[in-house]
Scaffold this active site. Sequence first.
Site, PDB file in Angstrom:
ATOM      1  N   GLY A  55     -30.145 -19.214   0.719  1.00  0.00           N
ATOM      2  CA  GLY A  55     -30.908 -19.009  -0.459  1.00  0.00           C
ATOM      3  C   GLY A  55     -30.852 -19.927  -1.434  1.00  0.00           C
ATOM      4  O   GLY A  55     -29.905 -20.751  -1.426  1.00  0.00           O
ATOM      5  N   ARG A  76     -31.050 -17.944  -9.598  1.00  0.00           N
ATOM      6  CA  ARG A  76     -30.230 -17.231 -10.769  1.00  0.00           C
ATOM      7  C   ARG A  76     -29.023 -17.978 -11.411  1.00  0.00           C
ATOM      8  O   ARG A  76     -28.618 -17.663 -12.241  1.00  0.00           O
ATOM      9  CB  ARG A  76     -30.127 -15.878 -10.503  1.00  0.00           C
ATOM     10  CG  ARG A  76     -31.328 -14.944 -10.345  1.00  0.00           C
ATOM     11  CD  ARG A  76     -31.136 -13.517  -9.713  1.00  0.00           C
ATOM     12  NE  ARG A  76     -30.939 -13.828  -8.343  1.00  0.00           N
ATOM     13  CZ  ARG A  76     -30.705 -12.807  -7.502  1.00  0.00           C
ATOM     14  NH1 ARG A  76     -30.874 -11.412  -7.937  1.00  0.00           N
ATOM     15  NH2 ARG A  76     -30.811 -12.881  -6.127  1.00  0.00           N
ATOM     16  N   GLN A  95     -32.015 -22.816   7.916  1.00  0.00           N
ATOM     17  CA  GLN A  95     -33.180 -22.210   7.645  1.00  0.00           C
ATOM     18  C   GLN A  95     -34.113 -23.027   6.833  1.00  0.00           C
ATOM     19  O   GLN A  95     -33.815 -23.292   5.602  1.00  0.00           O
ATOM     20  CB  GLN A  95     -33.059 -20.758   6.825  1.00  0.00           C
ATOM     21  CG  GLN A  95     -34.356 -19.914   6.435  1.00  0.00           C
ATOM     22  CD  GLN A  95     -33.865 -18.844   5.591  1.00  0.00           C
ATOM     23  OE1 GLN A  95     -32.879 -18.976   4.694  1.00  0.00           O
ATOM     24  NE2 GLN A  95     -34.746 -17.449   5.603  1.00  0.00           N
ATOM     25  N   GLY A 125     -36.312 -15.424   2.878  1.00  0.00           N
ATOM     26  CA  GLY A 125     -35.641 -14.006   2.847  1.00  0.00           C
ATOM     27  C   GLY A 125     -34.587 -13.794   3.911  1.00  0.00           C
ATOM     28  O   GLY A 125     -34.388 -14.478   4.722  1.00  0.00           O
ATOM     29  N   GLU A 130     -35.033  -2.095  -2.149  1.00  0.00           N
ATOM     30  CA  GLU A 130     -34.620  -3.130  -3.043  1.00  0.00           C
ATOM     31  C   GLU A 130     -34.869  -2.610  -4.536  1.00  0.00           C
ATOM     32  O   GLU A 130     -35.732  -1.961  -4.739  1.00  0.00           O
ATOM     33  CB  GLU A 130     -35.145  -4.536  -2.964  1.00  0.00           C
ATOM     34  CG  GLU A 130     -34.643  -5.128  -1.493  1.00  0.00           C
ATOM     35  CD  GLU A 130     -33.180  -5.228  -1.663  1.00  0.00           C
ATOM     36  OE1 GLU A 130     -32.750  -6.018  -2.419  1.00  0.00           O
ATOM     37  OE2 GLU A 130     -32.595  -4.735  -0.728  1.00  0.00           O
ATOM     38  N   ALA A 158      15.435 -46.853 -20.405  1.00  0.00           N
ATOM     39  CA  ALA A 158      14.291 -46.612 -21.306  1.00  0.00           C
ATOM     40  C   ALA A 158      13.627 -48.075 -21.756  1.00  0.00           C
ATOM     41  O   ALA A 158      13.920 -49.015 -21.941  1.00  0.00           O
ATOM     42  CB  ALA A 158      14.699 -45.950 -22.923  1.00  0.00           C
TER      43      ALA A 158
END
Length: 492
Positions: free
Chosen positions: A11, A15, A74, A79, A156, A381
């Site tokens: 898909g 959104r 796909q 869908g 749906e 150091a």
Amino acid sequence: MNLAGIVLAAGLGKRMNSSLPKVLHTLHGAPMLQYVVDTLQKLKPEKIIAVIGKHAGLIRASMQNPGTLSYVEQREPKGTGDALLQAVPYLKNFHGTAVVVNGDTPLITEKTIRKFLTQHRRKKHVLSLLSFIAADPGSYGRIMRDKQGNVMSIVENRDATATQSEVREVNSGVYAIESKALRLLKEIKMNKATGEYYLTDIVHIARDKGMAIDAFCIGSEDEFIGVNTRQDLDKAGSLMKFRIIGKWCDHGVTFIDAGSVFISANSLIGQGTIIYPNVHIEGATKIGRRCAIFPNVRILDSIIEDDATIKDSTLIEKSIVKKKASVGPFAHIRPGCTIGENAKIGNFVEVKNAMIGPDTKASHLSYLGDAKIGKGVNIGAGTIICNYDGFKKHITSIENNVFIGSDSQLIAPVTIGQGSIVGAGSTITKDVPANALALSRVEQTNIENWTLRRKKSRQYVVDSKQQRGSRQYVADSRQEKRKTKTRHKDKD
Ligand code: UD1
Ligand code: CA
């Protein structure tokens, strides 16, 4: 039992409002699709087929693929029904149950799918749906049952009437379909409003043919969050976080403030380890047993062995910290380091591409880059390894039991021989033989009573300046008076 797993992941994910394919959005460091594939993998299917679409190359590259996983494309997102149809030619020689899962439901668990498949097989159904009761059925497909409770269809949300919308039993997007029923996919008609072929329509097609179908309500709602928006992603992320933390708690890990930590899905943490607030454990990090990871530490793709301590505000990237070693506070272990057993890397020490031997200490304020440092070495150091000449990086080798005095610079490439001492404040440009003392400081000179003499001479300077200052002031004010007089004269 013959099982094939099919994940629908082609898909567009509009959104999400993102240029990244939806299924590649991550939850705790792993893409959504990875969770679904990994869950299916646990069911030991004959094969897993992921139906992917746009950005197929990126999806393939972003996944860790178990051998059973293959991809089908796909070309157009027409869908969920059309998506599953693309996988059918690859199931030609498969006889058994196809378990179909949406690629945007990362929280679904192996346990729930197993229970679902058991029910499906026991009832000898041709087609089963996994449903759940939603507090808010929102955008999920509603399960329509007749008066006797038989499943008739899925409607749906966008096509539902007001009464149908109120149904709270909804479709999780998990289906068990016997291979012989896959041919029904061809009978799905295009939804006129959206131009899509809905997989959910297979339910009423099978029902109309009098086939044995049902919906099983199993598992908790939290497992079935379908991630359609970034808000869904955030919600799913929070749930995943507490699932991961819960797992490590059960394993014997203590979290002081679990809400503030980030633990990636593919990290491992050993029993008896304690994780303080604001710790981020990212990528494929492995933390051993009985470690302490103090506040504000970030560890990425690293191995921390048993009994190691990582003190506050430390960053460790793509490195190994051996047993009982201590790193931090405020240390930066950059990629390619091994910090030896029982070694100590202390405050404000940066280490890069370096092997630090066992029992070696670099306790304060140092840069150790491109170095091979033996065991029992003491790095004073402020020691800096000057590994870069502006063109190339060079290697520094410090052999066992060397003592590097504070504030030394080691100009690479250079070797400091075993057991030798570098005097504090030295700039080492040549190799130091074993057991030698290397000094490169300018010899010290003491000038007797110099400060007393300086004080006297300073006093003289101050005095004479003050005298000059007052004379100057007198001169300035006289000049000003003269100027004023002249101005008045001009006016007259
Ligand atoms: C779908 C179901 C809905 C269910 C919900 C559960 C349909 C028509 N609806 O709705 O009943 O309650 O999941 O979360 O199936 N996909 C493709 N190709 C496409 C379209 C989608 O592979 O052409 C994939 C998507 O990447 C996604 C999955 O199928 O992983 C579901 O698609 P999505 O658009 O999210 O369906 P929902 O509207 O959530
Ligand atoms: Ca969805």
